[in-house]
Design a protein around this motif. Structure first.
Motif, PDB file in Angstrom:
ATOM      1  N   GLN A  50       1.017  -1.151  -0.105  1.00 45.75           N
ATOM      2  CA  GLN A  50      -0.254  -0.224   0.444  1.00 45.75           C
ATOM      3  C   GLN A  50       0.371   1.445  -0.035  1.00 45.75           C
ATOM      4  O   GLN A  50      -0.085   2.099  -0.198  1.00 45.75           O
ATOM      5  CB  GLN A  50      -0.934  -0.147   1.260  1.00 45.75           C
ATOM      6  N   ALA A  51       2.263   1.198   0.618  1.00 42.07           N
ATOM      7  CA  ALA A  51       2.779   2.188   0.742  1.00 42.07           C
ATOM      8  C   ALA A  51       3.489   2.604  -1.239  1.00 42.07           C
ATOM      9  O   ALA A  51       3.804   3.043  -1.292  1.00 42.07           O
ATOM     10  CB  ALA A  51       4.100   2.541   1.507  1.00 42.07           C
ATOM     11  N   ALA A  52       3.978   1.680  -1.449  1.00 44.47           N
ATOM     12  CA  ALA A  52       3.888   1.588  -2.959  1.00 44.47           C
ATOM     13  C   ALA A  52       3.169   1.579  -3.753  1.00 44.47           C
ATOM     14  O   ALA A  52       2.920   2.596  -4.246  1.00 44.47           O
ATOM     15  CB  ALA A  52       4.910   0.593  -3.303  1.00 44.47           C
ATOM     16  N   ALA A  55       2.308   5.915  -3.351  1.00 38.36           N
ATOM     17  CA  ALA A  55       3.330   6.327  -3.809  1.00 38.36           C
ATOM     18  C   ALA A  55       3.668   6.768  -5.342  1.00 38.36           C
ATOM     19  O   ALA A  55       3.781   7.743  -6.244  1.00 38.36           O
ATOM     20  CB  ALA A  55       5.192   5.803  -3.449  1.00 38.36           C
ATOM     21  N   ALA A  56       3.029   5.947  -6.064  1.00 40.13           N
ATOM     22  CA  ALA A  56       2.726   5.547  -7.126  1.00 40.13           C
ATOM     23  C   ALA A  56       1.776   6.750  -7.783  1.00 40.13           C
ATOM     24  O   ALA A  56       1.883   8.217  -8.462  1.00 40.13           O
ATOM     25  CB  ALA A  56       2.525   4.664  -7.756  1.00 40.13           C
ATOM     26  N   LEU A  57       0.306   6.244  -7.235  1.00 36.58           N
ATOM     27  CA  LEU A  57      -0.227   7.728  -7.192  1.00 36.58           C
ATOM     28  C   LEU A  57      -0.103   8.799  -6.968  1.00 36.58           C
ATOM     29  O   LEU A  57      -0.403  10.367  -7.753  1.00 36.58           O
ATOM     30  CB  LEU A  57      -2.230   6.978  -6.427  1.00 36.58           C
ATOM     31  N   ALA A 212      -6.608   4.599  -2.135  1.00 38.52           N
ATOM     32  CA  ALA A 212      -4.132   4.426  -1.367  1.00 38.52           C
ATOM     33  C   ALA A 212      -3.960   5.138   0.046  1.00 38.52           C
ATOM     34  O   ALA A 212      -3.973   4.026   0.450  1.00 38.52           O
ATOM     35  CB  ALA A 212      -3.860   4.792  -2.401  1.00 38.52           C
ATOM     36  N   ALA A 213      -4.384   6.118  -0.488  1.00 41.78           N
ATOM     37  CA  ALA A 213      -3.712   6.369   1.206  1.00 41.78           C
ATOM     38  C   ALA A 213      -4.808   6.250   2.158  1.00 41.78           C
ATOM     39  O   ALA A 213      -4.056   5.731   3.844  1.00 41.78           O
ATOM     40  CB  ALA A 213      -4.252   8.249   1.124  1.00 41.78           C
ATOM     41  N   THR A 214      -5.756   5.810   2.674  1.00 42.36           N
ATOM     42  CA  THR A 214      -6.561   5.110   3.580  1.00 42.36           C
ATOM     43  C   THR A 214      -5.983   3.428   3.348  1.00 42.36           C
ATOM     44  O   THR A 214      -5.812   3.439   5.240  1.00 42.36           O
ATOM     45  CB  THR A 214      -7.911   5.582   3.024  1.00 42.36           C
ATOM     46  N   VAL A 261       2.468  -1.026  -7.610  1.00 43.51           N
ATOM     47  CA  VAL A 261       1.601   0.181  -8.268  1.00 43.51           C
ATOM     48  C   VAL A 261       0.507  -0.859  -9.945  1.00 43.51           C
ATOM     49  O   VAL A 261      -0.314   0.290 -10.194  1.00 43.51           O
ATOM     50  CB  VAL A 261       3.249   0.255  -9.288  1.00 43.51           C
ATOM     51  N   VAL A 262       0.935  -1.961 -10.012  1.00 45.99           N
ATOM     52  CA  VAL A 262       0.210  -2.362 -11.148  1.00 45.99           C
ATOM     53  C   VAL A 262      -1.424  -3.408 -10.687  1.00 45.99           C
ATOM     54  O   VAL A 262      -1.924  -2.619 -11.087  1.00 45.99           O
ATOM     55  CB  VAL A 262       0.987  -4.033 -11.868  1.00 45.99           C
TER      56      VAL A 262
END
Length: 337
Positions: A50-52, A55-57, A212-214, A261-262
């Motif tokens: 989730q951190a990755a 970061a991507a978003l 994603a942040a949640t 990411v994917v």
């Protein structure tokens, strides 16, 4: 139909991306085992993923802001007419559903095979229309119901007739793993249904970032709480990685980055983008193809196999997508959303 071509193409890529998730997680666990490193607890793996994803978003959002500031943002989606609070509320709720589903799915992967988890999670195929009818008070066409039943039959064949391993070869805890996978399907189904109420009114990228942040915040909170209360440990894994060396660390980081990411960041955006124009039951039929991609990858990288029952189940799922594809288009022509 034609106006939703972009959304349909994007939606088609979602199950392909999802298909890599379980396989990559198992490959990651295999890297730890091969290097003699104690695998981290599933919440820690989820936190890294989730951190990755976040970061991507965040990078994409920053690039979009720069592009807009440079005067080249005319082709980008217009900002939502609704206040930011609506996107924040929707993203927080949707991110919570995804967090619960992915957490249980990761635990399931430690107890049973990647193919079996992929197939059982796709029980969303039948859960979504049930939730759609019960929660949204929205009629689901008979054609869509028939296609969902057809896809569910295919999933049953894949899971119990050729779910990646015969019963005698499954891990001892596979029954619990199956139960966790099915429970995660209920959470993912809630995400699909609830997304319909937010997708059309929110900018997809903004909604994806909040989701994603949640997820990142919730996974971090679980890891910190788990370590603080002695439920699990991460120090042995970190110490083991330090001893294993840079090659093992690089392999783990690459696999975490891929899943962040994917199948995570991209699909979170893609679902929001596509479901602006495609209803939850119809989108769910596209998602049913996910086990096919997962099974092919599991066969190639993990040595799992489907057999005749698996092939028959896959054919039923593909057929369901074809049959159900026009159901909601017909409804829209009659004035329904």
């Amino acid at each position: 139909g034609g106006g939703a071509l972009a959304e349909t193409l994007v939606l088609t890529s979602v199950p392909l991306a999802w298909g890599t998730w379980a396989v990559v997680n198992v490959l990651m666990l295999n890297v730890f085992v091969a290097a003699g490193v104690p695998p981290p607890p599933p919440p820690a793996i989820n936190a890294g993923i989730q951190a990755a994803s976040l970061a991507a978003l965040t990078a994409v959002c920053a690039a979009r802001a720069v592009r807009t500031a440079g005067g080249r943002g005319a082709s980008l989606p217009a900002p939502s007419a609704l206040p930011g609070a609506f996107t924040l509320r929707g993203g927080a709720e949707l991110g919570a559903w995804l967090f619960m589903g992915s957490s249980l799915q990761l635990y399931a992967l430690t107890l049973t095979t990647a193919s079996r988890v992929a197939f059982l999670v796709q029980a969303t195929t039948v859960i979504v229309p049930m939730l759609e009818a019960a929660l949204c008070r929205r009629a689901v066409s008979g054609r869509t119901w028939f296609a969902c039943a057809m896809a569910t039959s295919g999933i049953a064949l894949l899971s119990f007739g050729g779910g990646g391993a015969p019963a005698s070869a499954l891990p001892p805890g596979h029954a619990l793993g199956d139960a966790l996978a099915l429970t995660s399907a209920a959470f993912f189904a809630m995400h699909v249904v609830r997304l319909q109420g937010f997708a059309a009114a929110c900018v997809p990228l903004e909604l994806a970032w909040v989701k994603a942040a949640t997820q990142a915040a919730l996974t971090l909170a679980v890891v910190l709480a788990g370590v603080a209360f002695g439920i699990f440990e991460v120090v042995p894994t970190l110490d083991g990685l330090a001893v294993a060396g840079p090659h093992t660390i690089a392999a783990v980081c690459a696999l975490v980055a891929w899943n962040g990411v994917v199948p995570s960041a991209y699909t979170v955006w893609a679902q929001g983008f596509a479901q602006r124009a495609i209803s939850a039951p119809r989108a769910n039929l596209f998602y049913s193809a996910q086990p096919l991609a997962a099974a092919a990858l599991a066969a190639a990288f993990l040595g799992e196999s489907l057999g005749a029952h698996g092939a028959a189940g896959g054919a039923l799922i593909v057929g369901a997508c074809v049959i159900g594809g026009g159901a909601d288009t017909d409804a829209e022509g009659r004035g329904s959303r």
